[in-house]
Motif scaffolding. Sequence first.
Motif, mmCIF file in Angstrom:
data_model
loop_
_atom_site.group_PDB
_atom_site.id
_atom_site.type_symbol
_atom_site.label_atom_id
_atom_site.label_comp_id
_atom_site.label_asym_id
_atom_site.label_seq_id
_atom_site.Cartn_x
_atom_site.Cartn_y
_atom_site.Cartn_z
ATOM 1 N N VAL A 385 -1.667 9.565 -3.597
ATOM 2 C CA VAL A 385 -0.514 9.041 -4.894
ATOM 3 C C VAL A 385 -0.003 7.799 -4.320
ATOM 4 N N ALA A 387 -2.052 3.272 -4.076
ATOM 5 C CA ALA A 387 -3.623 2.860 -3.675
ATOM 6 C C ALA A 387 -3.140 1.030 -3.643
ATOM 7 N N GLY A 388 -1.639 1.231 -2.530
ATOM 8 C CA GLY A 388 -1.791 0.296 -1.509
ATOM 9 C C GLY A 388 -2.844 -0.109 -0.203
ATOM 10 N N GLY A 391 -3.120 3.923 0.970
ATOM 11 C CA GLY A 391 -3.436 4.698 -0.184
ATOM 12 C C GLY A 391 -5.195 4.416 -0.192
ATOM 13 N N ASP A 411 0.237 1.742 -10.854
ATOM 14 C CA ASP A 411 -0.205 0.145 -11.388
ATOM 15 C C ASP A 411 -1.811 0.101 -11.924
ATOM 16 N N GLY A 415 -4.271 -1.784 -5.040
ATOM 17 C CA GLY A 415 -3.878 -2.803 -4.080
ATOM 18 C C GLY A 415 -2.592 -3.372 -3.175
ATOM 19 N N GLY A 416 -1.884 -2.555 -4.764
ATOM 20 C CA GLY A 416 -0.101 -2.134 -4.092
ATOM 21 C C GLY A 416 -0.182 -3.735 -3.170
HETATM 22 P P1 ADP Z 1 1.173 0.726 1.715
HETATM 23 O O1 ADP Z 1 0.859 -0.853 1.852
HETATM 24 O O2 ADP Z 1 1.747 1.891 2.573
HETATM 25 O O3 ADP Z 1 0.126 1.363 1.088
HETATM 26 P P2 ADP Z 1 1.937 -0.506 -1.078
HETATM 27 O O4 ADP Z 1 3.645 -0.680 -1.447
HETATM 28 O O5 ADP Z 1 1.234 -1.548 -0.664
HETATM 29 O O6 ADP Z 1 2.070 0.503 -0.171
HETATM 30 O O7 ADP Z 1 1.525 0.604 -2.087
HETATM 31 C C1 ADP Z 1 1.806 1.857 -2.897
HETATM 32 C C2 ADP Z 1 1.755 1.847 -4.641
HETATM 33 O O8 ADP Z 1 2.353 3.006 -4.748
HETATM 34 C C3 ADP Z 1 1.869 0.700 -5.170
HETATM 35 O O9 ADP Z 1 0.818 0.133 -5.407
HETATM 36 C C4 ADP Z 1 2.919 1.351 -6.238
HETATM 37 O O10 ADP Z 1 2.362 1.289 -7.427
HETATM 38 C C5 ADP Z 1 2.090 2.923 -5.705
HETATM 39 N N1 ADP Z 1 3.166 3.782 -6.544
HETATM 40 C C6 ADP Z 1 4.500 4.328 -6.130
HETATM 41 N N2 ADP Z 1 5.203 5.140 -6.538
HETATM 42 C C7 ADP Z 1 3.828 5.586 -7.129
HETATM 43 C C8 ADP Z 1 4.065 6.338 -8.267
HETATM 44 N N3 ADP Z 1 5.236 7.850 -8.762
HETATM 45 N N4 ADP Z 1 2.748 7.323 -9.023
HETATM 46 C C9 ADP Z 1 2.276 6.578 -8.087
HETATM 47 N N5 ADP Z 1 1.584 5.435 -7.604
HETATM 48 C C10 ADP Z 1 3.286 5.185 -7.290
#
Ligand code: ADP
Length: 673
Positions: A385, A387-388, A391, A411, A415-416
């Motif tokens: 869960v 895709a940053g 993920g 999103d 890429g987050g």
């Molecule tokens: P990291 O650097 O740990 O990968 P990021 O902040 O770049 O973290 O990425 C976190 C991702 O998780 C974001 O793209 C966000 O949209 C996604 N996200 C957060 N909560 C949820 C959720 N409940 N369901 C799906 N995606 C989620």
Amino acid sequence: MDSRFAALFEPLRIGPVIAPNRFYQVPHCTGMGHALPHTLAALRATKAEGGWGVVCTEYCSIHPSSDDHPYPFASVWDDGDVANLAAIAEAVHRHGALAGIELWHGGSYVANLATRAPSLGVRSMPSREDPIQSQRMDRADIRRLKDWHRAAARRARAADFDIVYVYPTHGYLLSEFLSRSLNDRRDEYGGSLENRARLLRELLEETRDAVGDRCAVAVRFSADGHGEAHLNLEEAQTLLAALGPLADLWDLVIGDYEEEMGSSRFVAEGALESRVRAARALTGRPVVSVGRFTSPDAMLHQLRSGVVDLVGAARPSIADPFLPCKIRDGRIDEIRECIGCNVCYAHDARGAAIRCTQNPTIGEEWRRGWHPERVPPGRGSVLIVGAGPAGLEAAQVLGRRGFEVSLADRDGSPGGRVSRESRLPGLAAWARVRDHRVGQIGRMANVATYYGSALDAATIRDFAADHVLIATGARWRRDGTGRWHSRPIELAAQRVYTPDDVMDGVRPAGRVAVFDDDHYYMGPVIALALAAAGASVHYVTTAGRAGDWSSHTAEQRRTQRAMLEAGIEILVSTAVAGFDGQTLRTECVFTGRDAAWGADALVLVTSREPSDGLYAELAGSGGESQESRVLRIGDCRQPSIIAAAVYSAHAVARELGVGAERPAARERVLIGP
Ligand code: ADP
Ligand code: SF4
């Protein structure tokens, strides 16, 4: 082999040795030095295995009077060092590459904090950062230095190195001698250019004598000198022509170190080209130089157009040790391109072993047995869960291992934080963290992506995957809590923003204060973005300068310069104490003295809060363990730099279902019989 790139795979004679191809890993720091020989040998061996035809050490001290503690340097002081270095050379040779060693004396620059030997200088000068000055070298000292250098070259040969460097640049001892302003000697080692270069010439000749016809002699030299005050362009070019034949290889750098190893925020790929091209024409010998090249076309252009004979790399070889093999095998789209963030360099500056935003396995080859291209097989289903960077890295590793992977993100695109941050000024190259991984998993039939899918706990439970990885990231705090304030500060309900708002496109106008208690790139970058949008920006930081931590990534000076040039007012050693929507209250971090300022908006760059609600709901009170079905990775576990999120994801994904291949090994001296 892709025939277009055949020229990159042609062998090249360097004096008495032959490089198997044109990929040359120039000397670069690893944060390991003499203290971690197993770790270092495995790292260098991985580069050779990945196809780098020459693999060099980091700066290698010739004598205890050159000790850079706490910065991790290599050493070739005695037989013990020879044995450890021999292990590195042997590991490199095993893969058919040549091993290079960069002999180094730090001169006045170092403080010798560990050995407590007096540092030596062309004259007595302050060290880089300690209240310690060097001893002015007399003739006997010069004689001794030459003896040490000769002995070190012999030891390098005994350790079976193929290329031995003389190192007259980067501000160390030999550059002091070359400098018109530092070298005030009245003997044959001072005054005219010929005299100032005498020691360099002698060391080149004596190094050749010492290594005989077994090793090549290389010299690391600045193509454009060391600035008008020290060694100007004309003088550098005179030396390149005069000393050219004394070395078998010229490893060309430039006088401005922060440009030479500039981050992608400030320095473009291939920035050294024109200066290196001009210098190469003078040496009459093979030349290697760097440029943060990751594209094979750019590398080929360097060779074909006569800029260099060997394509040098430090960072691209860290981000992808297998870059040459991937070019050779026509797997160009698998190259993990360096993003130019300088996180690798930063950790050497912190006295820690190297790490890399793009390559989580660097430095872990020996300690954890991680190979950059191989992962253990696995089976089962995993739902990720988020895709940053975390993920995406987990999906890539688990996909390669053979798991059935489902990767979901709220999103509509992956890429987050890297997608969001790469839209900020200067950070475009960071999108490579996303693009590489998206490209890889796009080819895996066992990885399904669900972008535009916000998942809740019930949906995740219903999904019934064998494992769930929560990679939901972190959000910037809106209450001022961070290093300075342990509790929320008094803030208006309106006109208070975070970097997340700015990344979402919000651009507060008028007089905007940016409070940076984070001290890395985000505060300055947000300030620059707002200034570019027309705001009158006051940057307030609890640190002593803008983006203080970015001194470790060699970006601080350029950061502060860019901010000043953009008209941003910089207020240091100051905390924001509150904001009522009109008046900003600040306090001096030393005296507590407060002040009031008119402001229309405040952006808080203080700290981040893990977005771990989903994890908490799913993991319940049991918490996490390696066996748990639900694990958290990346910023949701520990908000940090992107490199840490990728590393955390890699570790969990590599070990899922099997645990660690073996416990992480510790490299230390044990008291024994
Ligand atoms: P990291 O650097 O740990 O990968 P990021 O902040 O770049 O973290 O990425 C976190 C991702 O998780 C974001 O793209 C966000 O949209 C996604 N996200 C957060 N909560 C949820 C959720 N409940 N369901 C799906 N995606 C989620
Ligand atoms: Fe490149 Fe950054 Fe990796 Fe260094 S840490 S090699 S600059 S991606």
